[in-house]
Scaffold this active site. Structure first.
Site, PDB file in Angstrom:
ATOM      1  N   ARG A 109       1.017  -1.102  -0.001  1.00  0.00           N
ATOM      2  CA  ARG A 109      -0.072   0.068  -0.091  1.00  0.00           C
ATOM      3  C   ARG A 109       1.101   1.165  -0.068  1.00  0.00           C
ATOM      4  O   ARG A 109       0.444   2.314  -0.617  1.00  0.00           O
ATOM      5  CB  ARG A 109      -1.198   0.048   1.226  1.00  0.00           C
ATOM      6  CG  ARG A 109      -1.785   1.236   1.438  1.00  0.00           C
ATOM      7  CD  ARG A 109      -2.691   1.285   2.251  1.00  0.00           C
ATOM      8  NE  ARG A 109      -2.509   0.635   3.529  1.00  0.00           N
ATOM      9  CZ  ARG A 109      -1.594   1.006   4.493  1.00  0.00           C
ATOM     10  NH1 ARG A 109      -1.193   2.083   4.439  1.00  0.00           N
ATOM     11  NH2 ARG A 109      -1.333   0.394   5.586  1.00  0.00           N
ATOM     12  N   TYR A 139     -17.088  17.089 -15.554  1.00  0.00           N
ATOM     13  CA  TYR A 139     -17.507  15.460 -15.519  1.00  0.00           C
ATOM     14  C   TYR A 139     -18.655  15.365 -14.441  1.00  0.00           C
ATOM     15  O   TYR A 139     -18.467  15.553 -13.309  1.00  0.00           O
ATOM     16  CB  TYR A 139     -16.453  14.605 -15.496  1.00  0.00           C
ATOM     17  CG  TYR A 139     -16.776  13.353 -15.066  1.00  0.00           C
ATOM     18  CD1 TYR A 139     -17.468  12.457 -16.132  1.00  0.00           C
ATOM     19  CD2 TYR A 139     -15.855  12.773 -13.988  1.00  0.00           C
ATOM     20  CE1 TYR A 139     -17.915  11.193 -15.791  1.00  0.00           C
ATOM     21  CE2 TYR A 139     -16.218  11.434 -13.617  1.00  0.00           C
ATOM     22  CZ  TYR A 139     -17.081  10.749 -14.538  1.00  0.00           C
ATOM     23  OH  TYR A 139     -17.309   9.260 -14.273  1.00  0.00           O
ATOM     24  N   ASP A 181      -7.839  18.787 -14.673  1.00  0.00           N
ATOM     25  CA  ASP A 181      -7.913  17.791 -15.229  1.00  0.00           C
ATOM     26  C   ASP A 181      -7.617  17.467 -16.590  1.00  0.00           C
ATOM     27  O   ASP A 181      -8.172  17.935 -17.399  1.00  0.00           O
ATOM     28  CB  ASP A 181      -9.552  17.387 -14.949  1.00  0.00           C
ATOM     29  CG  ASP A 181      -9.849  15.814 -15.328  1.00  0.00           C
ATOM     30  OD1 ASP A 181      -9.120  15.255 -16.052  1.00  0.00           O
ATOM     31  OD2 ASP A 181     -10.910  15.383 -14.783  1.00  0.00           O
ATOM     32  N   LYS A 239      -8.515   6.254 -19.352  1.00  0.00           N
ATOM     33  CA  LYS A 239      -8.925   6.934 -20.704  1.00  0.00           C
ATOM     34  C   LYS A 239      -7.616   6.687 -21.395  1.00  0.00           C
ATOM     35  O   LYS A 239      -7.168   5.752 -21.708  1.00  0.00           O
ATOM     36  CB  LYS A 239      -9.357   8.232 -20.578  1.00  0.00           C
ATOM     37  CG  LYS A 239     -10.419   8.376 -19.336  1.00  0.00           C
ATOM     38  CD  LYS A 239     -11.509   7.510 -19.571  1.00  0.00           C
ATOM     39  CE  LYS A 239     -12.825   7.958 -18.606  1.00  0.00           C
ATOM     40  NZ  LYS A 239     -12.613   7.633 -17.074  1.00  0.00           N
TER      41      LYS A 239
END
Length: 382
Positions: A51, A104, A176, A201
Site C-alpha cells: 500500500r 464531468y 483535469d 482513458k
C-alpha cells in the site's frame, strides 16, 4: 537523463530501466504485499508494504511525472480516488472551490454528494469566462478546479490565465488533463499546481484497466498528497500499474491517430443536416479554438454534437451506431458513442451542470476513418 529526451522516448523508458537481475526490458509485475527487511527498520529499496509502495507502481508514477513535466507522480485505483485525495489532502472543511459548470458528472457528484457533507463549499462557473470565475473568488476560495477540454461540451479553459488568477487570490489551480493527455498538453508548464487524470482513458488506452493519477511539481504539495495516498489507501495495484504503463508506451502514436480521425469526423458533422452544433476545439468556429491552439499540441479525439430533432433523435443515433460502440468511458482504441444526459452525466440532471438533452458524445478511436464516417452516416440517417 530522461527529462532531456523527447516525449515518446520518455513514455517508453522513464521509470522503466531494464531489470538489473535478468535484463528484462519490461518492468516486472511485483505481485507481493510485503517485503523482507534487512533488520528492524532496514528497508530494502525503500519498500515495506505494497500500500505504501510497490516497484511496478513506482515505475508508473515515475513515468507519469516525467510526461507531465512534474517531480512527483501518484497512481490511484481510479480517477475519482485521485480527485478525492486532492480535496482531502489540500483543503479543509469550510474551504471554497470554483468548479466548471460543465464538469464531468462524477466530479460534480464528488463535490455535491461527498465533499459538501464534509464541509467543502463549491460554486460552478463557466471556466472559459475569467470574469465569471473572478466574481466567485472570495477570501475562502482555496482552489480553482478546471477541465480542459471539458467533459462533455469540450470547452477550453485558458490554463495560464486561470493559474494567474488563482495565485493572485492565494488559491491553487487543479487541471483535469484526462481529455488532452500529457501528449497534447502539460498544465504544470502553464502554471497549474496539480494535474489529475483518469488513467483509464487515453493513458491506458485499451479499455482494460481502471486507474487515476496525480502529478505535481512542488514538494509542499507532494507531501500531503503522499500522506493521504498511503493513509486512505486507494492505490493502483501492480497489475493495473503494469497495464497502464503498457498503454503509455504507445500514447503518442495513438493520440496522433485519434486526432486525425476526430478532425475528419468533426468536419463531416459540421455539414450534416441533422446536426445543429458540433463541439470540437479543432474547428475554427469553436470559441476556444485560439486558446487551444496556444496550449495544446493538437485538439484531441473527443467530439460532441447536438441533434436537430432533439433528445429522442440523439438517443436513436446512439442506438443505431455499430462501429461506434454504445458505452461509457472514452480514450480507448475503439470508438465509443454515448448520450451524456442519460449516461455519464446523469448525476448532474436537474442541477446547474445539466447537459443538453440533444447532445451526443463521441470518443473517436483509431479504426479506419472510412468505416467511422460510414457508421455515422447510417446512424444519423435513421
Amino acid at each position: 537523463m530522461h527529462d532531456r529526451q523527447g516525449f515518446s522516448t520518455r513514455a517508453i523508458h522513464a521509470g522503466q530501466e531494464p531489470d538489473p537481475l535478468t535484463g528484462a526490458v519490461v518492468p516486472p509485475i511485483y505481485a507481493t504485499s510485503t517485503y523482507k527487511q534487512d533488520g528492524v527498520g532496514g528497508l530494502r529499496g525503500g519498500y515495506e508494504y505494497s500500500r505504501s509502495g510497490n516497484p511496478t507502481r513506482t515505475a508508473l508514477e515515475t513515468c507519469l511525472a516525467s510526461l507531465e513535466s512534474g517531480s512527483r507522480g501518484f497512481a490511484f485505483a481510479s480517477g475519482l480516488a485521485a480527485e478525492d485525495t486532492i480535496l482531502r489532502a489540500l483543503l479543509e472543511p469550510g474551504d471554497h472551490v470554483v468548479i466548471p459548470d460543465d464538469a464531468y458528472g462524477g466530479t460534480y457528484r464528488l463535490f455535491d454528494k461527498v465533499a459538501k457533507r464534509w464541509g467543502l463549499r463549491y460554486s460552478p462557473a463557466p471556466i472559459t469566462d475569467l470574469a465569471a470565475v473572478t466574481a466567485l473568488m472570495s477570501s475562502g476560495t482555496r482552489m480553482i478546479w478546471a477541465e480542459t477540454p471539458t467533459n462533455p461540451l469540450l470547452n477550453i479553459a485558458d490554463i495560464a490565465a486561470l493559474a494567474e488568477l488563482a495565485h493572485a487570490h492565494g488559491a491553487l489551480l487543479v487541471v483535469d488533463n484526462t481529455f488532452a493527455s500529457p501528449y497534447l498538453q502539460q498544465p504544470l508548464t502553464l502554471g497549474a499546481d496539480v494535474v489529475v487524470h483518469s488513467t483509464t482513458k487515453y493513458l491506458g488506452g485499451h479499455s482494460d484497466v481502471v486507474g487515476g493519477a496525480i502529478v505535481v511539481d512542488d514538494e509542499a504539495l507532494a507531501e500531503p498528497i503522499a500522506f493521504h495516498h498511503n493513509s486512505m489507501g486507494a492505490i493502483a495495484g501492480p497489475f493495473d500499474s503494469w497495464l497502464t504503463l503498457r498503454g503509455i508506451k504507445t500514447l503518442a502514436a495513438r493520440m496522433d491517430r485519434h486526432c486525425d480521425n476526430a478532425e475528419a469526423v468533426a468536419e463531416y458533422l459540421v455539414g450534416h443536416e441533422a446536426v445543429t452544433e458540433v463541439r470540437y476545439p479543432g474547428l475554427t468556429s469553436h470559441p476556444g479554438h485560439d486558446v487551444a491552439g496556444k496550449q495544446m499540441r493538437r485538439y484531441g479525439g473527443m467530439v460532441s454534437f447536438r441533434c436537430k430533432a432533439g433528445e429522442a433523435a440523439a438517443v436513436e443515433v446512439c442506438d443505431r451506431a455499430e462501429v461506434f460502440t454504445l458505452g461509457e468511458s472514452l480514450g480507448g482504441v475503439e470508438s465509443l458513442i454515448e448520450h451524456p444526459g442519460r449516461m455519464t452525466h446523469a448525476s448532474a440532471a436537474g442541477s446547474e451542470l445539466e447537459v443538453p438533452a440533444d447532445l451526443v458524445r463521441l470518443s473517436v478511436g483509431i479504426e479506419d476513418l472510412d468505416d467511422l464516417l460510414s457508421d455515422l452516416r447510417q446512424a444519423l440517417r435513421g
